[in-house]
Write a protein that holds these residues in place. Sequence first.
Motif, PDB file in Angstrom:
ATOM      1  N   VAL A   4       0.640  -1.165  -0.079  1.00  0.00           N
ATOM      2  CA  VAL A   4       0.083   0.042   0.010  1.00  0.00           C
ATOM      3  C   VAL A   4       0.747   1.366  -0.032  1.00  0.00           C
ATOM      4  CG1 VAL A   4      -2.144  -1.096   1.060  1.00  0.00           C
ATOM      5  CG2 VAL A   4      -0.265  -0.076   2.547  1.00  0.00           C
ATOM      6  N   THR A   5       0.218   2.229  -0.383  1.00  0.00           N
ATOM      7  CA  THR A   5       0.822   3.653  -0.436  1.00  0.00           C
ATOM      8  C   THR A   5       1.286   4.243   1.093  1.00  0.00           C
ATOM      9  OG1 THR A   5      -1.078   5.000  -0.253  1.00  0.00           O
ATOM     10  CG2 THR A   5      -0.358   4.258  -2.514  1.00  0.00           C
ATOM     11  N   LEU A   6       1.817   5.098   1.100  1.00  0.00           N
ATOM     12  CA  LEU A   6       2.325   5.715   2.431  1.00  0.00           C
ATOM     13  C   LEU A   6       1.078   6.541   3.173  1.00  0.00           C
ATOM     14  CD1 LEU A   6       4.564   6.821   4.456  1.00  0.00           C
ATOM     15  CD2 LEU A   6       4.791   8.904   3.466  1.00  0.00           C
ATOM     16  N   SER A   7       0.026   7.089   2.390  1.00  0.00           N
ATOM     17  CA  SER A   7      -1.329   7.576   2.972  1.00  0.00           C
ATOM     18  C   SER A   7      -2.022   6.340   3.345  1.00  0.00           C
ATOM     19  CB  SER A   7      -1.862   8.304   1.902  1.00  0.00           C
ATOM     20  OG  SER A   7      -2.449   7.890   0.710  1.00  0.00           O
ATOM     21  N   GLU A   8      -2.137   5.440   2.779  1.00  0.00           N
ATOM     22  CA  GLU A   8      -3.052   4.299   2.886  1.00  0.00           C
ATOM     23  C   GLU A   8      -2.153   3.594   4.521  1.00  0.00           C
ATOM     24  OE1 GLU A   8      -4.761   2.084  -0.670  1.00  0.00           O
ATOM     25  OE2 GLU A   8      -2.581   2.433  -0.846  1.00  0.00           O
ATOM     26  N   LYS A  16       8.809  10.210   8.967  1.00  0.00           N
ATOM     27  CA  LYS A  16       7.597  10.884   8.321  1.00  0.00           C
ATOM     28  C   LYS A  16       6.366  10.240   8.549  1.00  0.00           C
ATOM     29  CE  LYS A  16       6.032  12.360   3.912  1.00  0.00           C
ATOM     30  NZ  LYS A  16       6.186  12.529   2.382  1.00  0.00           N
ATOM     31  N   LEU A  17       6.529   8.818   8.446  1.00  0.00           N
ATOM     32  CA  LEU A  17       5.342   8.072   8.982  1.00  0.00           C
ATOM     33  C   LEU A  17       4.933   8.116  10.446  1.00  0.00           C
ATOM     34  CD1 LEU A  17       4.919   4.364   7.684  1.00  0.00           C
ATOM     35  CD2 LEU A  17       4.572   4.768  10.107  1.00  0.00           C
ATOM     36  N   LEU A  18       5.760   8.026  11.237  1.00  0.00           N
ATOM     37  CA  LEU A  18       5.620   8.260  12.727  1.00  0.00           C
ATOM     38  C   LEU A  18       5.240   9.521  13.076  1.00  0.00           C
ATOM     39  CD1 LEU A  18       8.784   6.224  13.638  1.00  0.00           C
ATOM     40  CD2 LEU A  18       6.647   5.640  14.134  1.00  0.00           C
ATOM     41  N   ALA A  19       5.396  10.576  12.316  1.00  0.00           N
ATOM     42  CA  ALA A  19       4.820  11.920  12.729  1.00  0.00           C
ATOM     43  C   ALA A  19       3.392  11.974  12.518  1.00  0.00           C
ATOM     44  CB  ALA A  19       5.577  12.997  11.931  1.00  0.00           C
ATOM     45  N   GLN A  20       3.283  11.105  11.603  1.00  0.00           N
ATOM     46  CA  GLN A  20       1.439  10.990  11.536  1.00  0.00           C
ATOM     47  C   GLN A  20       0.649  10.066  12.187  1.00  0.00           C
ATOM     48  OE1 GLN A  20      -0.050  12.843   8.998  1.00  0.00           O
ATOM     49  NE2 GLN A  20       2.052  13.864   8.854  1.00  0.00           N
ATOM     50  N   THR A  21       1.180   8.946  12.657  1.00  0.00           N
ATOM     51  CA  THR A  21       0.697   7.725  13.414  1.00  0.00           C
ATOM     52  C   THR A  21       0.805   8.016  14.913  1.00  0.00           C
ATOM     53  OG1 THR A  21       2.897   6.653  13.290  1.00  0.00           O
ATOM     54  CG2 THR A  21       1.171   6.128  11.423  1.00  0.00           C
ATOM     55  N   LEU A  34       7.327   0.104  -1.728  1.00  0.00           N
ATOM     56  CA  LEU A  34       8.538   0.867  -2.189  1.00  0.00           C
ATOM     57  C   LEU A  34       9.216  -0.270  -2.958  1.00  0.00           C
ATOM     58  CD1 LEU A  34       9.574   2.504   1.143  1.00  0.00           C
ATOM     59  CD2 LEU A  34       8.526   3.608  -0.905  1.00  0.00           C
ATOM     60  N   SER A  35      10.298   0.282  -3.649  1.00  0.00           N
ATOM     61  CA  SER A  35      11.346  -0.589  -4.473  1.00  0.00           C
ATOM     62  C   SER A  35      11.878  -1.425  -3.425  1.00  0.00           C
ATOM     63  CB  SER A  35      12.288   0.057  -5.142  1.00  0.00           C
ATOM     64  OG  SER A  35      13.276   0.793  -4.007  1.00  0.00           O
ATOM     65  N   GLU A  36      12.604  -2.798  -3.573  1.00  0.00           N
ATOM     66  CA  GLU A  36      13.237  -3.443  -2.670  1.00  0.00           C
ATOM     67  C   GLU A  36      14.342  -2.840  -2.126  1.00  0.00           C
ATOM     68  OE1 GLU A  36      11.431  -5.690  -1.778  1.00  0.00           O
ATOM     69  OE2 GLU A  36      10.498  -6.906  -3.188  1.00  0.00           O
ATOM     70  N   GLN A  37      15.088  -1.948  -3.001  1.00  0.00           N
ATOM     71  CA  GLN A  37      16.370  -1.174  -2.493  1.00  0.00           C
ATOM     72  C   GLN A  37      16.134  -0.184  -1.657  1.00  0.00           C
ATOM     73  OE1 GLN A  37      19.361  -1.782  -3.919  1.00  0.00           O
ATOM     74  NE2 GLN A  37      20.249  -0.394  -2.925  1.00  0.00           N
ATOM     75  N   ASP A  38      14.782   0.434  -1.734  1.00  0.00           N
ATOM     76  CA  ASP A  38      14.224   1.234  -0.568  1.00  0.00           C
ATOM     77  C   ASP A  38      14.144   0.580   0.871  1.00  0.00           C
ATOM     78  OD1 ASP A  38      14.510   3.548  -2.129  1.00  0.00           O
ATOM     79  OD2 ASP A  38      12.565   3.499  -2.880  1.00  0.00           O
TER      80      ASP A  38
END
Length: 194
Positions: A4-8, A121-126, A160-164
């Motif tokens: 899923v996407t970051l927002s999802e 960035k994710l943790l700032a939202q959750t 995300l890409s596997e590299q990420d």
Amino acid sequence: MPKVTLSEIINQARTGQVISFPTDTVPALATLPMYSDLIFAAKKRPPDKPLILIGATADDLWSYVTGNEKEKSIWQQVAQKYWPGQLTLVLPASEKVPAVMNPLDPSTIGIRVPNHELARKLLAQTGPLATTSANLSGENPLITSTAIAEIFNDVFVLDLSEQDYIGSGLPSTVAKWTSQGWQILRQGETRLDV
């Protein structure tokens, strides 16, 4: 679960679902602290292996620990020096920490701020999340989003890409505060010099 996407993934985390995303060490399984039992069940993790709480900033985490002013000052100095980074501090837990995060010793909690911009960035939202490495208990950490999605059918995986997804591959150093000062429970890449 699908990737899923970051927002999802932020929305899923806010509703108490287990999610997975990369960090500076290894990819994490994470959920809101009160739903920590979902991670223990998904990983088949024994209760003697507590989860840690990660946050976007140190200020997001201090209300989850309790100590006197001198102790808090020491902890904050260490956090300023090593965070964001690969150091988990095990400190006395405040009443805000659900016992399910550390079933056998709810008096302590491990806290950390990852050195990973997207994770913060994710943790700032959750808000702070209960976390552990993405793997079945006793097995090596999974390091790709595809592998995580294949093993954990009920986990929402950040697309995300596997590299990420690649972090250092090493777990964080774990330092526990005691009456004698810091005790290293697990030595990772970070060396605590206090």
